[in-house]
Scaffold this motif. Structure first.
Motif, PDB file in Angstrom:
ATOM      1  N   GLN A  37      29.263 -16.162  18.343  1.00  0.00           N
ATOM      2  CA  GLN A  37      27.940 -15.562  18.233  1.00  0.00           C
ATOM      3  C   GLN A  37      27.676 -15.149  16.791  1.00  0.00           C
ATOM      4  O   GLN A  37      28.583 -14.741  16.068  1.00  0.00           O
ATOM      5  CB  GLN A  37      27.825 -14.337  19.137  1.00  0.00           C
ATOM      6  CG  GLN A  37      27.786 -14.691  20.605  1.00  0.00           C
ATOM      7  CD  GLN A  37      27.602 -13.473  21.462  1.00  0.00           C
ATOM      8  OE1 GLN A  37      28.356 -12.518  21.377  1.00  0.00           O
ATOM      9  NE2 GLN A  37      26.575 -13.499  22.290  1.00  0.00           N
ATOM     10  N   TRP A  47      24.326 -17.656  20.496  1.00  0.00           N
ATOM     11  CA  TRP A  47      25.537 -18.459  20.593  1.00  0.00           C
ATOM     12  C   TRP A  47      25.350 -19.741  19.790  1.00  0.00           C
ATOM     13  O   TRP A  47      24.313 -20.390  19.886  1.00  0.00           O
ATOM     14  CB  TRP A  47      25.826 -18.825  22.046  1.00  0.00           C
ATOM     15  CG  TRP A  47      26.552 -17.762  22.789  1.00  0.00           C
ATOM     16  CD1 TRP A  47      26.013 -16.858  23.653  1.00  0.00           C
ATOM     17  CD2 TRP A  47      27.950 -17.489  22.743  1.00  0.00           C
ATOM     18  NE1 TRP A  47      26.989 -16.038  24.140  1.00  0.00           N
ATOM     19  CE2 TRP A  47      28.196 -16.411  23.600  1.00  0.00           C
ATOM     20  CE3 TRP A  47      29.019 -18.062  22.059  1.00  0.00           C
ATOM     21  CZ2 TRP A  47      29.467 -15.884  23.792  1.00  0.00           C
ATOM     22  CZ3 TRP A  47      30.282 -17.536  22.251  1.00  0.00           C
ATOM     23  CH2 TRP A  47      30.501 -16.453  23.114  1.00  0.00           C
ATOM     24  N   SER A  72      22.758 -21.423  22.885  1.00  0.00           N
ATOM     25  CA  SER A  72      22.400 -20.252  23.697  1.00  0.00           C
ATOM     26  C   SER A  72      21.990 -20.640  25.114  1.00  0.00           C
ATOM     27  O   SER A  72      22.405 -19.995  26.084  1.00  0.00           O
ATOM     28  CB  SER A  72      21.275 -19.463  23.032  1.00  0.00           C
ATOM     29  OG  SER A  72      21.680 -18.972  21.784  1.00  0.00           O
ATOM     30  N   ARG A  73      21.186 -21.692  25.245  1.00  0.00           N
ATOM     31  CA  ARG A  73      20.748 -22.109  26.593  1.00  0.00           C
ATOM     32  C   ARG A  73      21.933 -22.557  27.426  1.00  0.00           C
ATOM     33  O   ARG A  73      22.034 -22.231  28.609  1.00  0.00           O
ATOM     34  CB  ARG A  73      19.711 -23.233  26.506  1.00  0.00           C
ATOM     35  CG  ARG A  73      18.339 -22.720  26.127  1.00  0.00           C
ATOM     36  CD  ARG A  73      17.293 -23.783  26.205  1.00  0.00           C
ATOM     37  NE  ARG A  73      17.139 -24.234  27.589  1.00  0.00           N
ATOM     38  CZ  ARG A  73      16.465 -25.305  27.954  1.00  0.00           C
ATOM     39  NH1 ARG A  73      15.856 -26.048  27.053  1.00  0.00           N
ATOM     40  NH2 ARG A  73      16.363 -25.652  29.215  1.00  0.00           N
ATOM     41  N   LYS A  75      25.052 -21.608  27.143  1.00  0.00           N
ATOM     42  CA  LYS A  75      25.833 -20.427  27.503  1.00  0.00           C
ATOM     43  C   LYS A  75      25.152 -19.655  28.632  1.00  0.00           C
ATOM     44  O   LYS A  75      25.820 -19.127  29.524  1.00  0.00           O
ATOM     45  CB  LYS A  75      26.038 -19.521  26.292  1.00  0.00           C
ATOM     46  CG  LYS A  75      27.054 -20.054  25.320  1.00  0.00           C
ATOM     47  CD  LYS A  75      28.423 -20.068  25.952  1.00  0.00           C
ATOM     48  CE  LYS A  75      29.506 -20.331  24.952  1.00  0.00           C
ATOM     49  NZ  LYS A  75      30.844 -20.300  25.571  1.00  0.00           N
ATOM     50  N   GLN A  76      23.819 -19.614  28.610  1.00  0.00           N
ATOM     51  CA  GLN A  76      23.079 -18.941  29.677  1.00  0.00           C
ATOM     52  C   GLN A  76      23.291 -19.672  31.004  1.00  0.00           C
ATOM     53  O   GLN A  76      23.519 -19.040  32.039  1.00  0.00           O
ATOM     54  CB  GLN A  76      21.597 -18.889  29.325  1.00  0.00           C
ATOM     55  CG  GLN A  76      20.765 -18.118  30.310  1.00  0.00           C
ATOM     56  CD  GLN A  76      19.297 -18.072  29.899  1.00  0.00           C
ATOM     57  OE1 GLN A  76      18.846 -18.814  29.042  1.00  0.00           O
ATOM     58  NE2 GLN A  76      18.553 -17.181  30.527  1.00  0.00           N
ATOM     59  N   GLN A  79      26.773 -18.947  32.308  1.00  0.00           N
ATOM     60  CA  GLN A  79      26.832 -17.618  32.902  1.00  0.00           C
ATOM     61  C   GLN A  79      26.213 -17.630  34.300  1.00  0.00           C
ATOM     62  O   GLN A  79      26.740 -17.020  35.230  1.00  0.00           O
ATOM     63  CB  GLN A  79      26.120 -16.608  32.008  1.00  0.00           C
ATOM     64  CG  GLN A  79      26.252 -15.190  32.473  1.00  0.00           C
ATOM     65  CD  GLN A  79      25.571 -14.211  31.522  1.00  0.00           C
ATOM     66  OE1 GLN A  79      24.841 -14.593  30.611  1.00  0.00           O
ATOM     67  NE2 GLN A  79      25.811 -12.938  31.743  1.00  0.00           N
ATOM     68  N   THR A  80      25.108 -18.336  34.466  1.00  0.00           N
ATOM     69  CA  THR A  80      24.463 -18.447  35.773  1.00  0.00           C
ATOM     70  C   THR A  80      25.380 -19.146  36.770  1.00  0.00           C
ATOM     71  O   THR A  80      25.531 -18.704  37.912  1.00  0.00           O
ATOM     72  CB  THR A  80      23.127 -19.208  35.649  1.00  0.00           C
ATOM     73  OG1 THR A  80      22.278 -18.489  34.752  1.00  0.00           O
ATOM     74  CG2 THR A  80      22.443 -19.359  37.001  1.00  0.00           C
TER      75      THR A  80
END
Length: 100
Positions: A37, A47, A72-73, A75-76, A79-80
């Motif tokens: 990050q 990220w 970032s997307r 990593k999102q 996480q989901t």
């Protein structure tokens, strides 16, 4: 305004970044690739996948060239998926996988 890599690095990551820079300067490593990050210009964390290589000058290192890719997307989504794998979608309670 000139910023250094440490200015963009969260405090908890600064030690590992400094270590990598030292390893470059001593020749221990030739390249560096890591998902980490950084601090966005608006102040929030993003990220990135960072790849760094030294720029040789004579017998030393004159600087570094870095390629950063915003992940970032991804990593999102990861996480989901982690949440969906460990918690019931209807109740939000821990599922069997998490309990094991």
């Amino acid at each position: 305004m000139n910023l250094t890599i440490l200015d963009l690095t969260p405090v908890n990551e600064q030690h590992s970044t400094q270590k990598a820079l030292r390893c470059f300067s001593t020749g221990e490593i030739q390249t560096y690739t890591k998902e980490k990050q950084y601090i966005h210009k608006e102040g929030h964390l993003v990220w990135v996948n960072v790849s760094v290589a030294p720029i040789p000058i004579g017998q030393g290192v004159g600087g570094f060239i870095a390629v950063l890719e915003d992940i970032s997307r991804r990593k999102q989504f990861e996480q989901t998926l982690q949440h969906l794998a460990h918690y019931d979608a209807l109740t939000g309670l821990s599922n069997r996988v998490l309990l094991l």
